[in-house]
Design an enzyme around this catalytic site. Sequence first.
Site, PDB file in Angstrom:
ATOM      1  N   GLY A   8      96.524  48.281 104.441  1.00  0.00           N
ATOM      2  CA  GLY A   8      96.340  46.828 104.468  1.00  0.00           C
ATOM      3  C   GLY A   8      97.057  46.230 105.658  1.00  0.00           C
ATOM      4  N   TYR A 140      95.729  37.655  89.750  1.00  0.00           N
ATOM      5  CA  TYR A 140      96.689  38.104  90.772  1.00  0.00           C
ATOM      6  C   TYR A 140      98.049  38.379  90.121  1.00  0.00           C
ATOM      7  CZ  TYR A 140      99.527  37.739  95.083  1.00  0.00           C
ATOM      8  OH  TYR A 140     100.395  37.962  96.131  1.00  0.00           O
ATOM      9  N   LYS A 144     100.248  41.763  89.538  1.00  0.00           N
ATOM     10  CA  LYS A 144     101.602  41.911  90.073  1.00  0.00           C
ATOM     11  C   LYS A 144     102.572  42.382  88.984  1.00  0.00           C
ATOM     12  CE  LYS A 144     101.026  41.003  94.428  1.00  0.00           C
ATOM     13  NZ  LYS A 144     100.936  42.179  95.321  1.00  0.00           N
TER      14      LYS A 144
HETATM   15  P1  NAD Z   1      96.085  39.808 103.416  1.00  0.00           P
HETATM   16  O1  NAD Z   1      94.975  39.389 102.493  1.00  0.00           O
HETATM   17  O2  NAD Z   1      96.330  38.994 104.634  1.00  0.00           O
HETATM   18  O3  NAD Z   1      95.841  41.334 103.891  1.00  0.00           O
HETATM   19  C1  NAD Z   1      95.367  42.335 103.044  1.00  0.00           C
HETATM   20  C2  NAD Z   1      94.742  43.417 103.937  1.00  0.00           C
HETATM   21  O4  NAD Z   1      94.239  44.450 103.079  1.00  0.00           O
HETATM   22  C3  NAD Z   1      93.546  42.920 104.762  1.00  0.00           C
HETATM   23  O5  NAD Z   1      93.735  43.248 106.145  1.00  0.00           O
HETATM   24  C4  NAD Z   1      92.360  43.684 104.180  1.00  0.00           C
HETATM   25  O6  NAD Z   1      91.372  44.032 105.164  1.00  0.00           O
HETATM   26  C5  NAD Z   1      93.040  44.924 103.631  1.00  0.00           C
HETATM   27  N1  NAD Z   1      92.253  45.577 102.571  1.00  0.00           N
HETATM   28  C6  NAD Z   1      91.631  44.994 101.513  1.00  0.00           C
HETATM   29  N2  NAD Z   1      91.004  45.916 100.778  1.00  0.00           N
HETATM   30  C7  NAD Z   1      91.260  47.121 101.366  1.00  0.00           C
HETATM   31  C8  NAD Z   1      90.871  48.461 101.055  1.00  0.00           C
HETATM   32  N3  NAD Z   1      90.122  48.739  99.991  1.00  0.00           N
HETATM   33  N4  NAD Z   1      91.305  49.444 101.894  1.00  0.00           N
HETATM   34  C9  NAD Z   1      92.066  49.172 102.995  1.00  0.00           C
HETATM   35  N5  NAD Z   1      92.454  47.910 103.324  1.00  0.00           N
HETATM   36  C10 NAD Z   1      92.044  46.911 102.512  1.00  0.00           C
HETATM   37  O7  NAD Z   1      97.400  39.942 102.524  1.00  0.00           O
HETATM   38  P2  NAD Z   1      98.925  39.668 102.963  1.00  0.00           P
HETATM   39  O8  NAD Z   1      99.162  38.206 102.893  1.00  0.00           O
HETATM   40  O9  NAD Z   1      99.230  40.396 104.205  1.00  0.00           O
HETATM   41  O10 NAD Z   1      99.693  40.295 101.714  1.00  0.00           O
HETATM   42  C11 NAD Z   1     100.121  41.643 101.694  1.00  0.00           C
HETATM   43  C12 NAD Z   1     100.816  41.916 100.370  1.00  0.00           C
HETATM   44  O11 NAD Z   1     101.911  41.003 100.218  1.00  0.00           O
HETATM   45  C13 NAD Z   1      99.923  41.736  99.132  1.00  0.00           C
HETATM   46  O12 NAD Z   1     100.311  42.661  98.145  1.00  0.00           O
HETATM   47  C14 NAD Z   1     100.276  40.356  98.662  1.00  0.00           C
HETATM   48  O13 NAD Z   1     100.044  40.193  97.286  1.00  0.00           O
HETATM   49  C15 NAD Z   1     101.759  40.298  98.992  1.00  0.00           C
HETATM   50  N6  NAD Z   1     102.250  38.928  99.117  1.00  0.00           N
HETATM   51  C16 NAD Z   1     101.852  38.146 100.152  1.00  0.00           C
HETATM   52  C17 NAD Z   1     102.319  36.849 100.235  1.00  0.00           C
HETATM   53  C18 NAD Z   1     101.905  35.933 101.370  1.00  0.00           C
HETATM   54  O14 NAD Z   1     102.285  34.764 101.379  1.00  0.00           O
HETATM   55  N7  NAD Z   1     101.175  36.414 102.362  1.00  0.00           N
HETATM   56  C19 NAD Z   1     103.199  36.351  99.263  1.00  0.00           C
HETATM   57  C20 NAD Z   1     103.566  37.175  98.207  1.00  0.00           C
HETATM   58  C21 NAD Z   1     103.107  38.480  98.156  1.00  0.00           C
END
Ligand code: NAD
Length: 313
Positions: A8, A140, A144
């Site tokens: 990801g 979601y 989690k």
């Molecule tokens: P994002 O949606 O920006 O990125 C997720 C990435 O996963 C994308 O690039 C997508 O192409 C890739 N992806 C999706 N399905 C896939 C698959 N089957 N195989 C390979 N890649 C795949 O998410 P983010 O904001 O970077 O968040 C990353 C993590 O951090 C997540 O677990 C999210 O829950 C957690 N998180 C994020 C935030 C935030 O504010 N961004 C806050 C709390 C927790």
Amino acid sequence: MKKILIVGAGGQIGSELTGYLRSIYGGSNVFAADLRHNEALAGDGPFIQMDVLDRDRYAYAVHKNGIDTIFNLVALLSATGEKNPQLAWNINMGALNNSLEIAREYNCSVFTPSSIGAFGGDFPRDNTPQDVVMQPDTMYGVCKVTGELLSNYYYTRYGVDTRSVRFPGIISNVTLPGGGTTDYAVEIYYAAVKGEKFVCPVRDVYMDMMYMPDALRAMVELMEADPKNLRHRNSFNIASMSFTPEIIYNEIRKRIPDFRMTYRIDPVKQGIAESWPNSLDDSCAREEWGWKPQWDLSSMTDDMIAAIRKKNL
Ligand code: NAD
């Protein structure tokens, strides 16, 4: 951490985590993987285009490259997940399940972020404790909480070194956020710098937020922490700032006085925001691995505006 795989890696967090880890551990030791090809990540280190739900391909990538640490960042985020809850469950839990099983087989450590979205139900909204009953209202959040429990299970049952933090909304200026409830706190800066009016989808609700440099440092510090000091693993509350839309708006207006914001409430996002904590108690992270934020709303606002101005949008 010697050989790291980030799955990801093309998303909001991964696109910056990849460069950060490569600067610490060396470009050739940090493999970035995503469903979609990413030219920027492929430019300065190894990049693997793969679907993490394809377990054989994922296991082969770990085995072939001698991976010892996995950062599992694959998820459908809170607002997008509510549009298709079954897909959110399949992706979020499928990615975690494969990551944990492959880590068990190839003896890897695993970092999987949890979220303030894991909270829900009847709990103290202010200074929310580390250990509290968690009954989230969103798919979601369900993923989690399940993920936290499953990651702890793999640690106690199989000895897999799983670690995690509950991220607040992450604010950054490299890659736009991917469909979360806190996205407004990134979008507001772009509108302000571009001279546009901002229409905010949530109102009068406090949520915890964090600037990306603190989030990146938190991941590395936790993964490098001495395991004998960790009483918790999945997942630590971490915090740096908490504000409402009005507070961040006024902070931006101190620097861009002509900036204007109105509201058009998105009921899904408003409902999710109200079900989450106003602020987290992060004392366990501070005690067990020395967590300490370096950015606050004022310093982040200076930096965000300067960085977005440089993009000449
Ligand atoms: P994002 O949606 O920006 O990125 C997720 C990435 O996963 C994308 O690039 C997508 O192409 C890739 N992806 C999706 N399905 C896939 C698959 N089957 N195989 C390979 N890649 C795949 O998410 P983010 O904001 O970077 O968040 C990353 C993590 O951090 C997540 O677990 C999210 O829950 C957690 N998180 C994020 C935030 C935030 O504010 N961004 C806050 C709390 C927790």
